[in-house]
Design a protein around this motif. Structure first.
Motif, PDB file in Angstrom:
ATOM      1  N   LYS A   4     -11.335  -1.354  -3.195  1.00  0.00           N
ATOM      2  CA  LYS A   4     -11.956  -1.878  -1.923  1.00  0.00           C
ATOM      3  C   LYS A   4     -10.945  -1.926  -0.685  1.00  0.00           C
ATOM      4  O   LYS A   4     -11.490  -1.802   0.456  1.00  0.00           O
ATOM      5  N   LEU A   5      -9.809  -1.783  -0.909  1.00  0.00           N
ATOM      6  CA  LEU A   5      -8.732  -1.318   0.056  1.00  0.00           C
ATOM      7  C   LEU A   5      -8.948  -0.049   0.690  1.00  0.00           C
ATOM      8  O   LEU A   5      -8.913   0.179   1.703  1.00  0.00           O
ATOM      9  N   LYS A   6      -8.950   0.824  -0.276  1.00  0.00           N
ATOM     10  CA  LYS A   6      -9.473   2.211   0.121  1.00  0.00           C
ATOM     11  C   LYS A   6     -10.537   2.296   1.195  1.00  0.00           C
ATOM     12  O   LYS A   6     -10.747   3.193   2.130  1.00  0.00           O
ATOM     13  N   GLY A   7     -11.648   1.565   0.663  1.00  0.00           N
ATOM     14  CA  GLY A   7     -12.997   1.531   1.441  1.00  0.00           C
ATOM     15  C   GLY A   7     -12.686   0.860   3.110  1.00  0.00           C
ATOM     16  O   GLY A   7     -13.145   1.508   3.563  1.00  0.00           O
ATOM     17  N   CYS A   8     -11.795  -0.217   2.889  1.00  0.00           N
ATOM     18  CA  CYS A   8     -11.464  -0.543   4.305  1.00  0.00           C
ATOM     19  C   CYS A   8     -10.647   0.451   5.204  1.00  0.00           C
ATOM     20  O   CYS A   8     -11.054   0.481   6.268  1.00  0.00           O
ATOM     21  N   ILE A   9      -9.813   1.221   4.486  1.00  0.00           N
ATOM     22  CA  ILE A   9      -9.147   2.128   5.241  1.00  0.00           C
ATOM     23  C   ILE A   9     -10.013   3.309   5.649  1.00  0.00           C
ATOM     24  O   ILE A   9      -9.990   3.892   6.846  1.00  0.00           O
ATOM     25  N   TYR A  10     -10.820   3.895   4.822  1.00  0.00           N
ATOM     26  CA  TYR A  10     -11.711   4.887   5.272  1.00  0.00           C
ATOM     27  C   TYR A  10     -12.687   4.507   6.240  1.00  0.00           C
ATOM     28  O   TYR A  10     -12.822   5.166   7.227  1.00  0.00           O
ATOM     29  N   ALA A  63      -3.203   2.154  12.913  1.00  0.00           N
ATOM     30  CA  ALA A  63      -3.135   1.786  11.453  1.00  0.00           C
ATOM     31  C   ALA A  63      -2.614   2.746  10.624  1.00  0.00           C
ATOM     32  O   ALA A  63      -1.809   2.119   9.692  1.00  0.00           O
ATOM     33  N   LEU A  64      -2.565   3.871  10.756  1.00  0.00           N
ATOM     34  CA  LEU A  64      -1.771   4.821   9.971  1.00  0.00           C
ATOM     35  C   LEU A  64      -0.247   4.370  10.043  1.00  0.00           C
ATOM     36  O   LEU A  64       0.479   4.320   8.868  1.00  0.00           O
ATOM     37  N   ALA A  65       0.298   4.070  11.024  1.00  0.00           N
ATOM     38  CA  ALA A  65       1.839   3.626  11.252  1.00  0.00           C
ATOM     39  C   ALA A  65       2.120   2.413  10.338  1.00  0.00           C
ATOM     40  O   ALA A  65       2.916   2.209   9.714  1.00  0.00           O
ATOM     41  N   MET A  66       1.191   1.388  10.640  1.00  0.00           N
ATOM     42  CA  MET A  66       1.079   0.328  10.008  1.00  0.00           C
ATOM     43  C   MET A  66       1.028   0.636   8.602  1.00  0.00           C
ATOM     44  O   MET A  66       1.892  -0.118   7.659  1.00  0.00           O
ATOM     45  N   ILE A  67       0.051   1.212   8.022  1.00  0.00           N
ATOM     46  CA  ILE A  67      -0.104   1.483   6.405  1.00  0.00           C
ATOM     47  C   ILE A  67       1.151   2.191   6.038  1.00  0.00           C
ATOM     48  O   ILE A  67       1.572   2.023   4.864  1.00  0.00           O
ATOM     49  N   ASP A  68       1.670   3.109   6.867  1.00  0.00           N
ATOM     50  CA  ASP A  68       2.978   3.757   6.314  1.00  0.00           C
ATOM     51  C   ASP A  68       4.238   2.811   6.153  1.00  0.00           C
ATOM     52  O   ASP A  68       4.974   2.898   5.247  1.00  0.00           O
ATOM     53  N   THR A  69       4.218   1.796   7.080  1.00  0.00           N
ATOM     54  CA  THR A  69       5.218   1.056   6.913  1.00  0.00           C
ATOM     55  C   THR A  69       4.959   0.123   5.717  1.00  0.00           C
ATOM     56  O   THR A  69       6.166  -0.331   4.766  1.00  0.00           O
ATOM     57  N   ILE A  70       3.878  -0.519   5.387  1.00  0.00           N
ATOM     58  CA  ILE A  70       3.476  -1.414   4.497  1.00  0.00           C
ATOM     59  C   ILE A  70       3.752  -0.485   2.945  1.00  0.00           C
ATOM     60  O   ILE A  70       4.372  -1.127   2.209  1.00  0.00           O
ATOM     61  N   VAL A  71       3.380   0.744   2.965  1.00  0.00           N
ATOM     62  CA  VAL A  71       3.590   1.512   1.559  1.00  0.00           C
ATOM     63  C   VAL A  71       5.099   1.466   1.379  1.00  0.00           C
ATOM     64  O   VAL A  71       5.593   1.386   0.166  1.00  0.00           O
ATOM     65  N   LYS A  72       6.009   2.083   2.459  1.00  0.00           N
ATOM     66  CA  LYS A  72       7.309   2.201   2.332  1.00  0.00           C
ATOM     67  C   LYS A  72       8.155   0.901   1.875  1.00  0.00           C
ATOM     68  O   LYS A  72       9.143   0.818   1.190  1.00  0.00           O
ATOM     69  N   TYR A  73       7.821  -0.343   2.814  1.00  0.00           N
ATOM     70  CA  TYR A  73       8.612  -1.431   2.606  1.00  0.00           C
ATOM     71  C   TYR A  73       7.994  -2.562   1.824  1.00  0.00           C
ATOM     72  O   TYR A  73       8.578  -3.792   1.740  1.00  0.00           O
ATOM     73  N   HIS A  74       6.386  -2.497   1.212  1.00  0.00           N
ATOM     74  CA  HIS A  74       6.120  -3.519   1.002  1.00  0.00           C
ATOM     75  C   HIS A  74       5.693  -4.796   1.600  1.00  0.00           C
ATOM     76  O   HIS A  74       5.333  -5.882   1.087  1.00  0.00           O
ATOM     77  N   CYS A  75       5.818  -4.650   3.021  1.00  0.00           N
ATOM     78  CA  CYS A  75       5.590  -5.444   4.194  1.00  0.00           C
ATOM     79  C   CYS A  75       5.537  -5.115   5.403  1.00  0.00           C
ATOM     80  O   CYS A  75       5.945  -3.680   5.633  1.00  0.00           O
ATOM     81  N   PHE A  76       5.125  -5.704   6.555  1.00  0.00           N
ATOM     82  CA  PHE A  76       4.894  -4.935   7.844  1.00  0.00           C
ATOM     83  C   PHE A  76       6.485  -5.504   8.733  1.00  0.00           C
ATOM     84  O   PHE A  76       6.518  -6.538   8.750  1.00  0.00           O
ATOM     85  N   LYS A  77       6.926  -3.902   9.117  1.00  0.00           N
ATOM     86  CA  LYS A  77       8.138  -4.167   9.834  1.00  0.00           C
ATOM     87  C   LYS A  77       7.967  -3.470  11.043  1.00  0.00           C
ATOM     88  O   LYS A  77       8.234  -2.133  10.905  1.00  0.00           O
ATOM     89  N   PRO A  78       7.568  -3.784  12.234  1.00  0.00           N
ATOM     90  CA  PRO A  78       7.347  -3.258  13.399  1.00  0.00           C
ATOM     91  C   PRO A  78       8.411  -2.456  13.750  1.00  0.00           C
ATOM     92  O   PRO A  78       8.025  -1.304  14.654  1.00  0.00           O
ATOM     93  N   LYS A  79       9.592  -2.583  13.666  1.00  0.00           N
ATOM     94  CA  LYS A  79      10.603  -1.749  14.002  1.00  0.00           C
ATOM     95  C   LYS A  79      10.911  -0.648  13.017  1.00  0.00           C
ATOM     96  O   LYS A  79      11.636   0.115  13.359  1.00  0.00           O
TER      97      LYS A  79
END
Length: 79
Positions: A4-10, A63-79
């Motif tokens: 479902k998450l993959k579908g949302c991203i695609y 969205a790519l930048a936000m996904i990258d941050t979430i994957v790396k840090y397991h949360c959203f860190k805008p900085k």
């Protein structure tokens, strides 16, 4: 990552790429189109002439930048 998450991203990226040539068009113009596709119909003046068909916009890039941050840090860190 679940399906479902993959579908949302695609869906986000396909929808963004599909909409890019049509951005900033009013509802009256859009309602006259019989089809909307990655390659706009003959005679349509694309919003961004230099952008190739199928390219996502700044929304997709963010969205790519936000996904990258979430994957790396397991949360959203805008900085």
């Amino acid at each position: 990552m679940n399906d479902k998450l993959k579908g949302c991203i695609y869906g986000l990226f396909v929808g963004d790429a599909l909409a890019t040539p049509y951005e900033y068009r009013n509802a009256e113009y859009m309602s006259k189109l019989t089809t909307i596709d990655m390659i706009p119909p003959q005679g349509h003046q694309r919003t961004y002439k230099e952008v190739k068909a199928g390219t996502w916009s700044d929304e997709g890039a963010m969205a790519l930048a936000m996904i990258d941050t979430i994957v790396k840090y397991h949360c959203f860190k805008p900085k």
